[in-house]
Design a protein around this motif. Structure first.
Motif, mmCIF file in Angstrom:
data_model
loop_
_atom_site.group_PDB
_atom_site.id
_atom_site.type_symbol
_atom_site.label_atom_id
_atom_site.label_comp_id
_atom_site.label_asym_id
_atom_site.label_seq_id
_atom_site.Cartn_x
_atom_site.Cartn_y
_atom_site.Cartn_z
ATOM 1 N N ASN A 174 0.816 -1.211 0.000
ATOM 2 C CA ASN A 174 0.000 0.000 0.000
ATOM 3 C C ASN A 174 0.851 1.263 0.000
ATOM 4 O O ASN A 174 0.478 2.255 -0.619
ATOM 5 C CB ASN A 174 -0.980 -0.019 1.168
ATOM 6 N N CYS A 181 0.701 6.787 -6.686
ATOM 7 C CA CYS A 181 -0.398 7.756 -6.777
ATOM 8 C C CYS A 181 0.141 9.180 -6.679
ATOM 9 O O CYS A 181 -0.233 10.055 -7.445
ATOM 10 C CB CYS A 181 -1.419 7.523 -5.673
ATOM 11 N N ILE A 212 -8.036 4.056 -9.175
ATOM 12 C CA ILE A 212 -8.853 3.494 -8.091
ATOM 13 C C ILE A 212 -9.071 1.998 -8.317
ATOM 14 O O ILE A 212 -8.968 1.191 -7.387
ATOM 15 C CB ILE A 212 -10.210 4.248 -7.997
ATOM 16 N N ILE A 213 -9.312 1.615 -9.587
ATOM 17 C CA ILE A 213 -9.538 0.198 -9.883
ATOM 18 C C ILE A 213 -8.296 -0.626 -9.558
ATOM 19 O O ILE A 213 -8.385 -1.685 -8.930
ATOM 20 C CB ILE A 213 -9.943 0.015 -11.365
ATOM 21 N N PHE A 230 -5.970 0.102 -7.409
ATOM 22 C CA PHE A 230 -5.858 0.084 -5.952
ATOM 23 C C PHE A 230 -6.740 -1.009 -5.355
ATOM 24 O O PHE A 230 -6.300 -1.822 -4.543
ATOM 25 C CB PHE A 230 -6.268 1.465 -5.426
ATOM 26 N N ILE A 231 -7.993 -1.071 -5.822
ATOM 27 C CA ILE A 231 -8.928 -2.075 -5.288
ATOM 28 C C ILE A 231 -8.473 -3.487 -5.664
ATOM 29 O O ILE A 231 -8.445 -4.386 -4.828
ATOM 30 C CB ILE A 231 -10.361 -1.788 -5.796
ATOM 31 N N LEU A 232 -8.074 -3.660 -6.926
ATOM 32 C CA LEU A 232 -7.669 -4.992 -7.389
ATOM 33 C C LEU A 232 -6.492 -5.532 -6.585
ATOM 34 O O LEU A 232 -6.507 -6.690 -6.146
ATOM 35 C CB LEU A 232 -7.285 -4.941 -8.871
ATOM 36 N N ASN A 246 -5.539 -4.760 -3.609
ATOM 37 C CA ASN A 246 -5.911 -5.118 -2.239
ATOM 38 C C ASN A 246 -6.801 -6.353 -2.191
ATOM 39 O O ASN A 246 -6.728 -7.129 -1.243
ATOM 40 C CB ASN A 246 -6.540 -3.931 -1.528
ATOM 41 N N LEU A 247 -7.627 -6.559 -3.253
ATOM 42 C CA LEU A 247 -8.407 -7.806 -3.326
ATOM 43 C C LEU A 247 -7.468 -9.005 -3.436
ATOM 44 O O LEU A 247 -7.678 -10.046 -2.803
ATOM 45 C CB LEU A 247 -9.352 -7.774 -4.532
#
Lengths: 176, 192
Positions: B28, B35, B55-56, B58-60, B62-63
């Motif tokens: 992160n 970023c 953002i996508i 970032f989410i991916l 962390n998933l």
């Protein structure tokens, strides 16, 4: 700082030339690049400005030289440290090789699994009279990790024959 | 030597949770750094305004990390007297058995952050190539954190046990070498 000693390293020591060779090898491309850039700038400025150097360039060149000397000294010190922590041991049943200062890696190979032993030299090795003893099992990582480099000729021959002898002993014992 | 043999499992020698926490924080921080770099480029008007892809990603990422947490929870290993038994998988489960005599090499590695937290990874390799995992891992040894997402802890020729405490790792290595000695395979195949 203690040298990482083992019976094998006592018997077949690393060459004292190894840190020097590694320093030259790691700095060679950097120096080549700097010489190229210096030549480029030098020729360019002579063509455009004549032989006169632009003001302040002497100081810049001096600082650059100092920086290079500092980098060289630091690299050499690091290589000496690397040389000291370099550990290899041919134990009863396994070959153990451990190296690197800050991020140590250790590989253990059973003798029965050794596929290949070879000794080689690159250009700098030939200049300094050093030999690398490589050995590998059937995995890629062992090919990358498992080598003892920077030994002199008698040590290289000795290491090779000792490994080969132990491997064949182990295999015979397995067959019996 | 081993009169009372106690098998080593994920209970006695666990993958430390601090390994997961460390990787979570480090990745992160990396994302935040990128970023920041991206925002700077935007302010200099060098790139357009693309908030959504960032953002996508970032989410991916962390998933993926959450998946790795579940993989870790479902990864069980047992170094028994004759065999290594591995169980892994979240939805599609798999079981694997490895003979000690077939182990090609054991690698112990410590990254910089691992060393600060006194953790060690152990990678046990055989000569098998089930699943073609080697193709995905041609020259990167050891397996990196995100490759665990694609490969799991053990596929193809490797069994990776990351984030062991240093003491446990040493103990595991010692025990493994003993077990390899005690379980030789008759037709020792070597190229020599």
């Amino acid at each position: 700082m203690q040298i990482a000693m083992s019976k094998t390293r006592e018997q077949f020591p690393l060459s004292q030339m190894k840190p020097l060779k590694k320093t030259i090898a790691s700095l060679f491309s950097l120096f080549l690049l700097i010489i190229m850039i210096a030549l480029y700038i030098g020729i360019g400025s002579t063509l455009t400005l004549g032989i006169r150097l632009p003001p302040g360039s002497i100081l810049l060149i001096f600082l650059g030289f100092m920086g290079l000397i500092l980098i060289t000294i630091l690299t050499y010190l690091y290589q000496v440290w690397y040389f000291k922590v370099y550990f290899y041991d041919l134990t009863e049943d396994f070959i153990i090789i451990r190296k690197r200062v800050f991020t140590p890696r250790e590989i253990t190979i059973p003798y029965e699994r050794v596929q290949d032993v070879y000794v080689d030299q690159d250009l700098l090795d030939r200049i300094f009279g050093l030999y690398d003893v490589h050995l590998s099992s059937a995995t890629i990582s062992s090919g990358i990790e498992a080598h003892i480099d920077g030994v002199e000729k008698p040590a290289a021959e000795g290491l090779r024959s000792l490994i080969l002898q132990k491997v064949s002993e182990k295999i015979k014992k397995g067959k019996a | 030597m081993m009169d009372t043999f106690i098998p080593i499992t994920e209970k006695t020698h666990p993958i430390e949770s601090k390994w997961l926490v460390k990787n979570f924080i480090l990745t992160n921080i990396q994302i935040l750094f990128y970023c920041f770099f991206y925002v700077t480029l935007q302010k200099l008007k060098l790139v357009g305004d693309y908030k959504l892809p960032v953002i996508i990603i970032f989410i991916l990422i962390n998933l993926m990390q959450i998946t790795i947490i579940f993989l870790k929870i479902n990864f069980q290993y047992e170094f028994g007297e004759k065999l290594i038994t591995l169980r892994q998988g979240i939805i599609s489960k798999s079981q694997r058995h490895v003979q000690y005599g077939r182990i090609q090499n054991i690698t112990m590695t410590q990254g910089l952050t691992d060393r600060l937290l006194s953790m060690t990874s152990i990678n046990i390799e055989t000569a098998s190539d089930s699943g073609g995992a080697r193709l995905l891992n041609q020259d990167k040894q050891p397996i990196s954190y995100f490759q665990i997402f694609f490969l799991g802890f053990s596929k193809g020729n490797f069994i990776l046990i990351p984030g062991l405490s240093y003491k446990n790792a040493l103990n595991l290595k010692e025990t493994l070498t003993q077990l390899i000695k005690m379980n030789p395979i008759d037709d020792a195949q070597s190229g020599l």
